[in-house]
Design a protein around this motif. Structure first.
Motif, PDB file in Angstrom:
ATOM      1  N   PHE A  64       0.745  -0.866  -0.176  1.00  0.00           N
ATOM      2  CA  PHE A  64      -0.174  -0.175   0.195  1.00  0.00           C
ATOM      3  C   PHE A  64       0.735   1.640  -0.017  1.00  0.00           C
ATOM      4  O   PHE A  64       1.422   1.615   0.723  1.00  0.00           O
ATOM      5  CB  PHE A  64      -0.672  -0.056   1.069  1.00  0.00           C
ATOM      6  CG  PHE A  64      -1.858  -0.682   0.818  1.00  0.00           C
ATOM      7  CD1 PHE A  64      -3.315  -0.871   0.526  1.00  0.00           C
ATOM      8  CD2 PHE A  64      -1.462  -2.574   1.365  1.00  0.00           C
ATOM      9  CE1 PHE A  64      -4.299  -1.725   0.925  1.00  0.00           C
ATOM     10  CE2 PHE A  64      -2.752  -3.554   1.611  1.00  0.00           C
ATOM     11  CZ  PHE A  64      -4.085  -3.169   0.514  1.00  0.00           C
ATOM     12  N   ASN A  65       0.230   2.140  -1.241  1.00  0.00           N
ATOM     13  CA  ASN A  65       1.566   3.317  -1.312  1.00  0.00           C
ATOM     14  C   ASN A  65       1.211   5.054  -1.109  1.00  0.00           C
ATOM     15  O   ASN A  65       1.343   5.419  -1.463  1.00  0.00           O
ATOM     16  CB  ASN A  65       2.274   3.302  -2.349  1.00  0.00           C
ATOM     17  CG  ASN A  65       1.577   3.436  -3.838  1.00  0.00           C
ATOM     18  OD1 ASN A  65       0.702   3.097  -3.473  1.00  0.00           O
ATOM     19  ND2 ASN A  65       2.047   3.942  -4.702  1.00  0.00           N
ATOM     20  N   ASN A  82      -7.280   0.547   8.604  1.00  0.00           N
ATOM     21  CA  ASN A  82      -6.131   0.612   9.340  1.00  0.00           C
ATOM     22  C   ASN A  82      -5.906  -0.777   9.534  1.00  0.00           C
ATOM     23  O   ASN A  82      -4.591  -0.655   9.559  1.00  0.00           O
ATOM     24  CB  ASN A  82      -5.632   2.134  10.175  1.00  0.00           C
ATOM     25  CG  ASN A  82      -6.372   2.340   9.738  1.00  0.00           C
ATOM     26  OD1 ASN A  82      -5.017   3.565   8.745  1.00  0.00           O
ATOM     27  ND2 ASN A  82      -7.087   3.651   9.262  1.00  0.00           N
ATOM     28  N   VAL A  85      -4.918  -3.269   6.676  1.00  0.00           N
ATOM     29  CA  VAL A  85      -4.250  -2.448   5.186  1.00  0.00           C
ATOM     30  C   VAL A  85      -2.870  -2.939   6.449  1.00  0.00           C
ATOM     31  O   VAL A  85      -1.745  -3.187   6.054  1.00  0.00           O
ATOM     32  CB  VAL A  85      -4.150  -0.729   5.468  1.00  0.00           C
ATOM     33  CG1 VAL A  85      -2.851  -0.938   4.583  1.00  0.00           C
ATOM     34  CG2 VAL A  85      -5.587  -1.098   4.067  1.00  0.00           C
ATOM     35  N   LEU A  86      -2.530  -2.515   8.074  1.00  0.00           N
ATOM     36  CA  LEU A  86      -1.196  -2.324   8.051  1.00  0.00           C
ATOM     37  C   LEU A  86      -0.699  -3.445   8.961  1.00  0.00           C
ATOM     38  O   LEU A  86       0.318  -4.014   9.286  1.00  0.00           O
ATOM     39  CB  LEU A  86      -1.575  -1.741   9.256  1.00  0.00           C
ATOM     40  CG  LEU A  86      -1.825   0.052   9.518  1.00  0.00           C
ATOM     41  CD1 LEU A  86      -2.080   0.590  10.974  1.00  0.00           C
ATOM     42  CD2 LEU A  86      -0.180   0.264   8.334  1.00  0.00           C
ATOM     43  N   VAL A  90       4.219  -1.595   3.308  1.00  0.00           N
ATOM     44  CA  VAL A  90       2.898   0.167   3.893  1.00  0.00           C
ATOM     45  C   VAL A  90       3.257   0.858   3.691  1.00  0.00           C
ATOM     46  O   VAL A  90       4.599   1.291   4.703  1.00  0.00           O
ATOM     47  CB  VAL A  90       1.857   0.173   5.078  1.00  0.00           C
ATOM     48  CG1 VAL A  90       1.102   1.164   4.547  1.00  0.00           C
ATOM     49  CG2 VAL A  90       0.895  -1.425   5.138  1.00  0.00           C
TER      50      VAL A  90
END
Length: 316
Positions: A64-65, A82, A85-86, A90
């Motif tokens: 994930f950028n 969050n 994604v985390l 990342v």
């Protein structure tokens, strides 16, 4: 300079340092996901796409950028996005940076150039203010965000893949925006590739997709900007886009793609459940709200770009 147009000093870095200590990437495929914008249904679909690849024997790494937060202005959705994604690889976008490390006077941290309308800037600042209020109730997530890097350089398939949010000089830089390629940025690109030593540069931030390539002295150079994973990018097309870099060709049909030194670099569509997302979006951002005014039409109908507008240099 007004809030939303400034570029905080903390966003700056030197191109020469970006690939000074590259990390070995694992797996056969990288999904680089920029601009998820808090859309859980797009994330569901990206995970489904990765599972489809894995059934074909492709090991997929999600990268994930940045700007995975934006429309997720509720406690439940903020935590969900969050936490999901985390768990992956990342880096920070300007949105995520300002949620964890707010810079006075930065507003949304978008560093919008002059060609962006002032109304867009003001509405983005308003979205950020609301999202920061939500984030403030989740200090554990803010602490995790504060530890994230601003860029990563990955060794993948024998090439250096530089993953940034904006461009090789700033986390919120616009040098890899679609508008910059239309205007002609060849000399700037050449300098960035020479200084970083990268073979592939992957970006997002500026919301419109780009796939650029050149061959110089027998080696290829590539820039991929996915636009947005969480909302439409093309004309009358509500699908998001991600950048896929793989040792094998994709399972799904890409919008555009190319081959670089044995790697397949493509922009893949994210065909998420639009109706389900609009139902959530409209509850949080009703008509007349900052996000609805700036983004709802794009979420439903995409942009004015067509697939042939994404690839550079333009073929005549």
């Amino acid at each position: 300079m007004t809030e939303g147009r400034t570029c905080p000093l903390a966003y700056r870095y030197s191109p020469a340092e970006l690939c000074s200590a590259p990390q070995q990437a694992t797996g056969d495929v990288l999904y680089v996901i920029g601009g998820l914008y808090g859309n859980p249904y797009a994330l569901d679909e990206i995970e489904r796409m990765a599972q489809a690849e894995e059934r074909q024997g492709h090991r997929v790494t999600l990268v994930f950028n940045g700007d995975f937060n934006w429309f997720n202005a509720s406690d439940r959705l903020f935590r969900e996005i969050n936490n999901r994604v985390l768990d992956h690889t990342v880096i920070l976008g300007n949105v995520d940076y300002e949620l964890a490390n707010a810079n006075e006077g930065a507003g949304c941290g978008c560093a919008y150039p002059d060609f962006v309308d002032e109304g867009v800037v003001e509405r983005s600042n308003a979205i950020m203010e609301r999202l920061q209020a939500v984030a403030g109730d989740h200090p554990d997530i803010q602490a995790r965000l504060s530890l994230l890097p601003r860029y990563r350089c990955l060794l993948f398939g024998g090439l250096k893949v530089l993953v940034v949010h904006g461009d090789p000089e700033s986390l919120a830089g616009w040098g890899l925006a679609h508008e910059s390629f239309v205007a002609g940025n060849e000399s700037t690109l050449a300098g960035w590739f020479d200084q970083t030593g990268a073979d592939v540069i992957v970006s997002t931030h500026t919301c419109l997709p780009v796939l650029w390539s050149e061959r110089l002295e027998g080696r290829c150079r590539v820039v991929a900007n996915n636009g947005s994973a969480g909302m439409g990018n093309l004309f009358e097309d509500p699908r998001g886009l991600i950048t896929r870099i793989g040792l094998a060709s994709p399972v799904a049909e890409p919008v555009v793609g190319l081959e670089c030194e044995g790697l397949s670099v493509t922009l893949l569509p994210v065909d998420y459940d639009l109706d389900a997302w609009l139902s959530q979006f409209d509850r949080r951002w009703p008509a007349g709200s900052a996000a609805a005014v700036s983004y709802r039409n794009r979420i439903v109908g995409g942009t004015l770009l067509r697939a042939e507008d994404v690839t550079f240099p333009r073929r005549i």
